[in-house]
Design an enzyme around this catalytic site. Structure first.
Site, PDB file in Angstrom:
ATOM      1  N   TYR A 177      -3.109  -0.688  10.402  1.00 52.70           N
ATOM      2  CA  TYR A 177      -3.049  -1.008   8.972  1.00 52.70           C
ATOM      3  C   TYR A 177      -1.714  -0.592   8.365  1.00 52.70           C
ATOM      4  O   TYR A 177      -1.047  -1.373   7.675  1.00 52.70           O
ATOM      5  CB  TYR A 177      -4.207  -0.317   8.255  1.00 52.70           C
ATOM      6  N   SER A 233       0.839  -1.197   0.000  1.00 57.02           N
ATOM      7  CA  SER A 233       0.000   0.000   0.000  1.00 57.02           C
ATOM      8  C   SER A 233       0.872   1.244   0.000  1.00 57.02           C
ATOM      9  O   SER A 233       2.026   1.221   0.464  1.00 57.02           O
ATOM     10  CB  SER A 233      -0.907   0.016   1.233  1.00 57.02           C
TER      11      SER A 233
END
Length: 679
Positions: free
Chosen positions: A569, A556
């Protein structure tokens, strides 16, 4: 436009015959019909032959698979036939007999259908018929089985001369309804489509009954101690362990896809004393050994031999097989023979376990296994009433390295970039993973759809084309046993794995003080620990295969960008990003490349965003959830929204063959986020 009545009847008959494996093998044989139509160029009637063209399968034959030829021109070829030494030239002459565009390319068997004096002809490859055709005293047995209603035709390679032979035999035997072709198959004929089909089925079923009534109880000899089938669970476990090793060996010359079967006839064959002798004799019907090679590789150890001993012996036997195959080629090749196409086996037989077959794609591998099962059935029938005596090795070579077969291979389309590659994608039941699975399959890969949601995984596998293209497995990436089971399923379905995409994940978006230890552990269990476990199993399989490989992490933008309310996350994504670097450094010596993709703002189609992450991020930014994709797009340099397909494009770019010297790389797919530029 309505089908010509004869064409409609021919297609219906072909589909009925081809849908029953007792009648013919996959893509085996051909059927034809003759009839009168109007020639649009003259307005006058013209006699035509409709015959199954080169390639294709009777069970699924359509009008597009038929060649249409003018009978007058086809039969006039007899007057210019230059003789058996030059009979291959007649295939090109068929093109001058086509009616209009002619439909499919005429096959080598066209002469059989056009020269035989019958309005309808069926040439088939039933196991029962080939058993008689390959028996040492096949001509005598054919007479005993059928009397004078079915005539013996000595072996001749398919072609124009065989058509002439059958035509002459039919003319000399007006009482006959068909013939057994030595070493090959059967041909039946009739005045109507119904009569022809009835005659073909009569030959097949009568031969089946003859073999059953006359056959001895143990055609493969006495049982071999220790060679019987292992219990099913143990058998599948052993097969999954052997499959990557065997696939690597079978891919020495060109990467192959694998198929495994442990059906009762295969296990019974390998459990009895005569299987080494019979396997060494090879197959006989031209369709068989074109797909199975001249003979299989057979492990000569009992079923319960230690796994490491079996692997070591298989490697020795593979080296011997390659030497023997090269010698076979050298014995028979002439100056104008095609180059050797590879010396690896297409069929590997392991007593107590089953049969592994290999091909350029899953369908080819599966069909090769089906053809060797046909060969086992043929051997059983021939040995039951006589002894199995296939055609001479030199004749096998003439067909395997036939210039006409070589020309057919050259007409095949170029393989896609990921042809013969096997991919496993986690979290592939939806969102980014689903898009990746679709892209990899479109580029030629076989894909294992791994997802926690079994229904979603099954639906995606079905979308991709079913078992020859994709299989579904249920996999919780936090569970070591489920991950191991997923890779075993891949080994049994396709022979192993070459390309793994770590995509499974969840997203928990909370401020630091609201993030619980449970949140942290769950986030890290799924993405950090899960990716580690999947990559470890992937590396184990890839090293066993010795075929290089790719591991791709869907990380990500958050792996390098610090944003608010995202501690669990983003920290997990940073963990994944460094796994890429660590594994690239460790696995490079095995030719395994490890790279990553850093997406951002993939809202539409994303399972993560739909599961609550979107609402959380929208609240963080103070916008409506349905505006989130637009919000992310506007903060990028390109002002473009990122979709799952864009992430899939990056995965393909990394694995499609152009970046063969790239490992340890992260590709941003975020439409340009300056704060996430890699440094």
């Amino acid at each position: 436009m309505a089908l010509h009545p004869e064409v409609a009847a021919l297609l219906a008959r072909s589909n009925r015959l081809g849908s029953d494996p007792r009648n013919t093998n996959y893509a085996g044989g051909n059927t034809s019909a003759q009839g009168t139509d109007t020639d649009p160029a003259t307005g006058r009637p013209v006699e035509l032959l409709w015959v199954k063209g080169s390639g294709g399968d009777l069970g699924t034959l359509t009008e597009n698979g038929l060649a249409a030829l003018r009978l007058d021109r086809l039969r006039s070829l007899v007057d210019v036939y230059p003789g058996v030494e030059r009979e291959d030239e007649m295939v090109a002459a068929f093109d001058y007999c086509l009616h209009g565009r002619g439909g499919a390319a005429p096959s080598i068997d066209t002469a059989m259908h056009g020269l035989v004096d019958a309005a309808h002809v069926d040439h088939l490859h039933p196991d029962s018929g080939i058993a008689l055709a390959t028996a040492a005293d096949g001509e005598k047995l054919t007479a005993e089985c059928f009397g004078d209603t079915v005539v013996w035709v000595p072996w001749r390679r398919p072609g124009f001369q065989l058509g002439l032979d059958i035509a002459a035999i039919k003319e000399a035997n007006p009482q006959a309804v068909g013939c057994v072709l030595g070493g090959h198959g059967i041909t039946a004929w009739g005045a109507t489509s119904e009569e022809c089909e009835a005659n073909a089925l009569h030959i097949i079923r009568t031969a089946e009954g003859f073999l059953a009534d006359r056959g001895k109880a143990q055609p493969f000899g006495p049982a071999l101690d220790g060679y019987g089938p292992l219990p099913e669970d143990e058998r599948r476990e052993r097969a999954a362990a052997l499959a990557p090793v065997l696939r690597g060996l079978a891919s020495t010359d060109a990467r192959q896809v694998g198929h495994f079967t442990d059906t009762a006839p295969v296990l019974d064959f390998l459990a009895h004393a005569e299987h080494p002798r019979l396997a060494a004799l090879g197959t006989s019907c031209p369709d068989h050994f074109l797909r199975t090679k001249v003979r299989p590789l057979v492990l000569d150890l009992p079923a319960a031999a230690p796994l490491d001993e079996a692997v070591a012996r298989l490697k020795e036997l593979h080296a011997e097989y390659r030497r023997d195959y090269q010698a076979y080629y050298d014995r028979h090749a002439t100056a104008d023979s095609p180059a050797i196409r590879g010396a690896d086996p297409a069929i590997v037989l392991v007593p107590g376990v089953g049969m592994f077959s290999f091909g350029k794609d899953k369908q080819t591998a599966r069909v090769a296994g089906e053809f060797y099962l046909n060969a086992i059935n043929v051997m059983r029938g021939a040995e039951a009433v006589s002894s199995y005596a296939p055609i001479e090795e030199s004749e096998k070579f003439r067909i395997e390295y036939w210039s006409l077969e070589e020309a057919k291979l050259r007409r095949m389309p170029e393989p896609k970039p990921l042809a013969a590659r096997v991919a496993l994608v986690t979290g592939a039941g939806s969102g980014i993973g689903k898009a990746i699975a679709h892209r990899l399959a479109a580029e030629g890969a076989c894909v294992v759809i791994a997802d926690l949601n079994a229904d979603n995984a099954a639906a995606v596998a079905e979308e991709l084309g079913g078992p020859d293209k994709a299989v579904a497995v249920t996999a919780n990436v936090t569970d070591e046993e489920q991950i191991a089971a997923a890779f075993k399923a891949a080994a049994l379905a396709f022979g192993g794995v070459d390309l793994v995409v770590n995509n499974a994940g969840i997203s928990i978006s909370k401020p630091l003080l609201e993030t619980t230890a449970k949140d942290w552990d769950l986030q890290h269990d799924i993405m950090a620990r899960g990716s580690f476990l999947v990559s470890r199993e992937a590396a184990r399989t890839m090293i066993e295969q010795n075929l290089d490989g790719d591991i791709v992490y869907i990380a990500s933008k958050n792996a390098v960008f610090a944003g608010p309310n995202n501690i669990a996350y983003s920290a997990t994504k940073a963990d994944q990003a460094h796994q890429v670097r660590l594994l690239a450094a460790e696995l490079g010596e095995h030719g395994i490349r490890v790279n990553g993709v850093n997406p951002d703002g993939v809202v539409r189609g994303s399972g993560i965003f739909a599961a609550g992450w979107g609402a959380q991020r929208a609240a963080t930014y103070g916008i409506e959830e349905d505006k989130l994709g637009e919000f992310y797009a506007q903060r990028t340099l390109l002002k473009r929204e990122v979709l799952p397909e864009h992430v899939a494009n990056a995965v393909f770019a990394l694995t499609g063959g152009d970046l063969t010297h790239t490992t340890g790389l992260h590709i941003p797919v975020d439409a340009g986020v300056a704060a996430a530029f890699l440094r």
